[in-house]
Design an enzyme around this catalytic site. Structure first.
Site, mmCIF file in Angstrom:
data_model
loop_
_atom_site.group_PDB
_atom_site.id
_atom_site.type_symbol
_atom_site.label_atom_id
_atom_site.label_comp_id
_atom_site.label_asym_id
_atom_site.label_seq_id
_atom_site.Cartn_x
_atom_site.Cartn_y
_atom_site.Cartn_z
ATOM 1 N N ASP A 66 -1.568 0.488 -4.766
ATOM 2 C CA ASP A 66 -2.842 1.134 -5.063
ATOM 3 C C ASP A 66 -2.689 2.587 -5.485
ATOM 4 O O ASP A 66 -3.468 3.092 -6.297
ATOM 5 C CB ASP A 66 -3.781 1.042 -3.860
ATOM 6 C CG ASP A 66 -3.095 1.399 -2.544
ATOM 7 O OD1 ASP A 66 -1.876 1.688 -2.542
ATOM 8 O OD2 ASP A 66 -3.772 1.383 -1.505
ATOM 9 N N ASP A 69 0.821 -1.208 0.000
ATOM 10 C CA ASP A 69 0.000 0.000 0.000
ATOM 11 C C ASP A 69 0.858 1.264 0.000
ATOM 12 O O ASP A 69 1.821 1.376 0.755
ATOM 13 C CB ASP A 69 -0.901 -0.013 1.243
ATOM 14 C CG ASP A 69 -2.060 0.964 1.151
ATOM 15 O OD1 ASP A 69 -1.890 2.074 0.617
ATOM 16 O OD2 ASP A 69 -3.149 0.614 1.637
ATOM 17 N N THR A 125 -7.251 3.679 -0.954
ATOM 18 C CA THR A 125 -6.898 2.266 -0.823
ATOM 19 C C THR A 125 -7.976 1.316 -1.329
ATOM 20 O O THR A 125 -7.740 0.517 -2.241
ATOM 21 C CB THR A 125 -6.564 1.956 0.641
ATOM 22 O OG1 THR A 125 -5.416 2.715 1.016
ATOM 23 C CG2 THR A 125 -6.269 0.467 0.834
ATOM 24 N N ASN A 143 -13.023 4.816 1.012
ATOM 25 C CA ASN A 143 -12.557 3.883 2.039
ATOM 26 C C ASN A 143 -13.590 3.666 3.124
ATOM 27 O O ASN A 143 -13.594 2.640 3.802
ATOM 28 C CB ASN A 143 -11.277 4.411 2.701
ATOM 29 C CG ASN A 143 -10.032 4.129 1.891
ATOM 30 O OD1 ASN A 143 -10.059 3.372 0.923
ATOM 31 N ND2 ASN A 143 -8.928 4.742 2.276
ATOM 32 N N HIS A 192 2.164 8.263 5.590
ATOM 33 C CA HIS A 192 1.189 9.169 6.206
ATOM 34 C C HIS A 192 1.783 9.858 7.443
ATOM 35 O O HIS A 192 1.688 11.076 7.604
ATOM 36 C CB HIS A 192 -0.054 8.392 6.636
ATOM 37 C CG HIS A 192 -1.046 8.163 5.550
ATOM 38 N ND1 HIS A 192 -1.592 9.181 4.808
ATOM 39 C CD2 HIS A 192 -1.611 7.007 5.096
ATOM 40 C CE1 HIS A 192 -2.460 8.671 3.938
ATOM 41 N NE2 HIS A 192 -2.475 7.352 4.085
ATOM 42 N N HIS A 199 -2.630 10.925 0.185
ATOM 43 C CA HIS A 199 -3.011 10.556 -1.173
ATOM 44 C C HIS A 199 -4.494 10.843 -1.327
ATOM 45 O O HIS A 199 -5.123 11.379 -0.425
ATOM 46 C CB HIS A 199 -2.691 9.076 -1.442
ATOM 47 C CG HIS A 199 -3.267 8.148 -0.417
ATOM 48 N ND1 HIS A 199 -4.545 7.644 -0.490
ATOM 49 C CD2 HIS A 199 -2.727 7.649 0.728
ATOM 50 C CE1 HIS A 199 -4.771 6.855 0.550
ATOM 51 N NE2 HIS A 199 -3.695 6.852 1.314
#
Length: 479
Positions: A246, A39, A75, A96, A203, A353
């Site tokens: 992703d 990820d 994601t 999400n 993140h 993102h």
């Protein structure tokens, strides 16, 4: 019987013979397939870190310069595109978070992973398609792999817990070991394996941080362990491995003097809003109260130079995102580096993102190695929506209707890997003009099937069905 009609009879006999259920042109050795997603692995994360195992994989197989995810670059939506081959507006996993605009219910990411009706809303992912065609499939932490689709569950699956530690390298190796047992002991043909890094670290610390660079090295070590495990398990000549992601990641401008803050916009009030989905990165959705759409839109459309607000029907069609019933009447996204703050400022990530998928920082990786792939090949960038067709090709299964191009990624494959040429359909194609020349009024024009009124769905007509349809047309003409 005329000569063309006799040839047609041979073609029909071939179609209806035992084993004709195998997709035309896809007979031959079927290899196992492992799809791995790390990820948030940005396309250039291997350029400022030593990644010997990813580099070796590129030398031994195929590397894309980068891969473009769908919008919205989140994601769950992006992973579901990988396993359905559909743009997000066509598969319906638009966020999400599960949300319901009537009940006002919103569920966080981990809870949403187990909400069947969020995922099972008309699209059939590759696990189920493979199982319906006689294969066994597994999903290890992969988003969407832990619910049932049209009453069918994935053969074997694992779902991560809400307090799951994404960074545990020892657990990563244990998960790889489990997947290898799924292949060797449980006889699975397809497994999708998910790791939550380097997204989590990106993140927290930002994509340019030393912590992210260290995590990329951990990813690379895991790739090495994975390939060694494939060799130890005796699968090197019978398993195709794809490593991808992703979306990418970009640095958040946390200290910018022009933050996007809804609670500071003049002429806007949350009293006009029935439902909101803000404070989740750089995009958001709003449902204005009845009769207040125009008022809210007028207050927001020019409220901030870094914020792009649209009515649903005016959202850029190139994003393939807005044309789904789950999308609210107003939706928006912000420029790279800017997140959207709602009632209060609650977003504190250093990396984020969810931005425009055309932004370079949102691009991600693609590597592939195995008996079906060429060696030492670097290909030009492509969209992730095409990956599903490649997966189906590798597994020799008939794909569901999808938005991908079946031929887009064929240059990656060896002649054996692409299944070889089909002989039956060219035969029918040759026969068609022979028969249509006998006064039938000319060839017919095929129609294009669309889903939810959006982009055409390619790859939705399996070879067997195509052959049968063509044969039916020809029989009518012969008669």
């Amino acid at each position: 019987m005329s000569h063309p009609a006799a040839l047609l009879a041979v073609a029909l006999a071939a179609l209806l013979a035992p084993g004709a259920g195998v997709p035309v042109g896809r007979r031959g050795a079927r290899h196992k397939l492992l799809l791995v997603s790390f990820d948030g692995f940005r396309w250039d994360y291997d350029q400022d870190v030593d990644t010997p195992n990813l580099d070796a994989m590129a030398r031994d197989g195929v590397k894309a310069r980068y891969m473009t995810p769908p919008f919205v670059t989140m994601t769950s939506p992006c992973h579901f595109t990988l396993v359905t081959g559909k743009y997000i507006e066509n598969h319906g996993v638009v966020h999400n978070m599960f949300y319901n605009t009537s009940s006002k219910l919103k569920l966080p990411y981990h809870a949403t992973l187990g909400v069947q009706r969020w995922w099972d809303n008309g699209s059939v992912p590759i696990w189920i398609t493979a199982q319906r065609q006689g294969l066994k499939a597994g999903s290890f932490f992969f988003p969407g792999g832990n619910v049932t689709y049209q009453g069918t569950a994935v053969t074997l699956s694992r779902k991560e817990g809400i307090l799951h530690n994404y960074k545990d390298e020892a657990e990563w190796r244990a998960n790889v070991d489990t997947v290898m047992r799924w292949f060797t002991q449980d006889g699975l043909d397809l497994v999708t394996l998910y790791f939550g890094e380097p997204d989590s670290t990106g993140h927290k610390f930002g994509p340019e941080s030393p912590e992210r660079k260290a995590m990329v090295q951990q990813v690379d070590r895991t790739v090495g362990y994975l390939r060694d495990s494939i060799r130890r398990s005796g699968l090197e000549r019978s398993l195709n491995l794809i490593i991808t992601s992703d979306h990418g990641m970009t640095t958040v401008r946390k200290k910018a003097g022009d933050l996007v803050e809804f609670h500071k916009f003049p002429n806007f009030t949350f009293k006009d809003i029935e439902f909101e989905l803000l404070d989740y990165g750089p995009n958001g959705m709003l449902l204005p109260k009845e009769g207040r759409l125009e008022k809210v839109y007028a207050a927001l459309k020019d409220a901030h130079p870094k914020l792009h607000v649209y009515k649903k029907e005016d959202f850029p069609r190139s994003f393939h995102y807005a044309n789904h019933p789950r999308i609210t009447p107003l939706l928006m996204y912000s420029d790279p580096g800017y997140v959207i703050h709602g009632r209060v400022n609650v977003q504190f990530n250093n990396g984020e993102h969810g931005f425009d998928n055309g932004v370079l920082d949102m691009k991600t990786i693609f590597r592939a190695v195995g008996p079906s792939f060429r060696r030492g090949l670097e290909v030009e960038p492509f969209e992730s929506v095409h990956v599903y067709e490649l997966l189906c090709k590798l597994l020799r299964i008939v794909p569901e209707a999808n938005d991908g191009d079946p031929s887009a990624l064929l240059p990656m494959l060896t002649p054996e890997g692409d299944g070889g040429p089909s002989t039956l359909l060219p035969m029918l194609t040759t026969l068609l003009p022979m028969l249509t020349s006998e006064g039938d009024g000319g060839p017919s024009t095929p129609s294009t099937t669309t889903h939810s009124g959006s982009a055409p769905l390619a790859g939705g007509c399996p070879a067997l069905m195509t052959g049968l349809l063509a044969a039916a047309v020809l029989l009518a003409k012969v008669a």
